[in-house]
Design an enzyme around this catalytic site. Structure first.
Site, mmCIF file in Angstrom:
data_model
loop_
_atom_site.group_PDB
_atom_site.id
_atom_site.type_symbol
_atom_site.label_atom_id
_atom_site.label_comp_id
_atom_site.label_asym_id
_atom_site.label_seq_id
_atom_site.Cartn_x
_atom_site.Cartn_y
_atom_site.Cartn_z
ATOM 1 N N HIS A 162 0.799 -1.236 0.000
ATOM 2 C CA HIS A 162 0.000 0.000 0.000
ATOM 3 C C HIS A 162 0.831 1.286 0.000
ATOM 4 C CE1 HIS A 162 -3.295 -2.666 1.196
ATOM 5 N NE2 HIS A 162 -2.502 -3.141 2.114
HETATM 6 C C1 BDR Z 1 -2.402 0.827 5.584
HETATM 7 O O1 BDR Z 1 -2.555 0.322 6.910
HETATM 8 C C2 BDR Z 1 -1.310 -0.064 7.427
HETATM 9 O O2 BDR Z 1 -1.403 -1.308 8.067
HETATM 10 C C3 BDR Z 1 -0.344 -0.066 6.280
HETATM 11 O O3 BDR Z 1 0.950 0.307 6.716
HETATM 12 C C4 BDR Z 1 -0.919 0.939 5.326
HETATM 13 O O4 BDR Z 1 -0.488 2.250 5.638
HETATM 14 C C5 BDR Z 1 -3.131 -0.070 4.620
HETATM 15 O O5 BDR Z 1 -4.484 -0.092 4.938
#
Ligand code: BDR
Ligand code: CA
Length: 316
Positions: free
Chosen positions: A239
């Site tokens: 992500h």
């Molecule tokens: C986001 O949530 C976190 O767990 C990850 O680092 C990312 O920023 C994804 O939903």
């Protein structure tokens, strides 16, 4: 080409580590003014420690400032189930040779933005607590913020809940302040981050690599694949790397400006980012640029190329 000034606001966090690494691989295009941390994937102490260890691993004395320990109003919830007890899966980075630059990320952000030569792009890839506090406490910074390249939200669906993405769900009130701020925003939501990433095969190639950086990325992704994945555990979306990749390769994305409203109610829709995806409605450029499509092959190719570039840069 002028380098873009950036500050990464993060909660490392496995994909945060890859996003920061991607930025370091692109210092010819990005001027990293600092890293601010926020509680999210793990406690503020753990994510700050991870940020310090990571910059030390790269031998980069990038300023690290520790930020908010908990959301504005809600109870703190960490994502141990995805990022493990330390926030980096089972991977152990050596202790940092650098110390914390500031224990107040909000004043650090303010001072760094005000004193920067030119405008600054913020890359928030954790809950938006620090950024909301910054905007409310020091509104004079707003005009010097060029862009917020945010990983958060989704045009539809969620990961923390059926309709909310983790970063927005964790601190919805902060996210609402940020999305309502009128600062230019590029939103990398789950709808884009789930389109691309690395599969089991890519991860085992990294794991088998001799390079220190690719090996580290392989190890943390091997853990991550068990906690945050799509396609039945065979594919890991990275992500946070999307928000950096957009800054260095905007040409691989398609987008539309849309209204984005954050649902701050309690219950099922908490943290939902209500994006106006209706085809026949148009919004001008003052609305968030919502990324809708990515050339996923290209993304993966570039990400792997930059990881190997880091191996060569930091050969041990
Ligand atoms: C986001 O949530 C976190 O767990 C990850 O680092 C990312 O920023 C994804 O939903
Ligand atoms: Ca994150």
């Amino acid at each position: 080409m002028n380098k873009r000034n950036i500050i990464i606001d993060c909660d490392p966090g496995i994909d945060d580590v890859i996003a920061i690494s991607l930025a370091i691989a692109n210092e010819d295009k990005l001027n990293i003014l600092g890293i601010s941390t926020v509680a999210g994937n793990q406690s503020i102490e753990k994510v700050t420690n991870n940020a310090l260890k990571l910059v030390s691993f790269f031998d980069k004395n990038i300023k690290v400032a520790q930020g908010s320990k908990c959301p504005l109003i809600r109870e703190k919830t960490v994502a141990k189930y995805v990022h493990g007890d330390t926030g980096m899966g089972n991977y152990e980075l050596p202790p940092s040779k650098f110390s914390l630059y500031s224990n107040n990320a909000i004043t650090f952000l303010r001072d760094t933005i005000i004193n920067a030569d030119g405008k600054v792009t913020l890359v928030p890839i954790g809950p938006l607590t620090n950024i909301a506090l910054l905007i409310k406490t020091f509104p004079e910074v707003v005009d010097k913020i060029e862009l917020l390249s945010i990983m958060g939200g989704a045009t539809i669906g969620g990961n923390r809940t059926s309709c909310a993405e983790f970063n927005v769900w964790a601190d919805p009130e902060a996210a609402r302040i940020v999305f309502d701020s009128n600062i230019p925003i590029v939103m990398s939501g789950l709808n884009i981050t789930h389109q691309t990433g690395l599969d089991k095969n890519d991860i085992s190639n990294l794991l088998n690599s001799q390079g220190a950086v690719s090996h580290m990325v392989g190890e943390i992704l091997d853990f991550y694949l068990k906690g945050d994945h799509v396609n039945g555990g065979t594919f890991a979306p990275i992500h946070d790397a999307c928000s950096i990749m957009y800054l260095i390769h905007p040409e691989i994305y398609e987008y539309k400006h849309m209204e984005v409203k954050v649902d701050c109610s309690e219950g099922l829709s908490r943290g939902n980012t209500v994006t106006d995806v209706r085809d026949w409605v148009t919004y001008d450029e003052s609305y968030p640029k919502v990324l809708l499509q990515v050339n996923s092959e290209k993304f993966k190719e570039l990400l792997i190329e930059y990881i190997y570039k880091l191996d060569r840069m930091f050969e041990r």
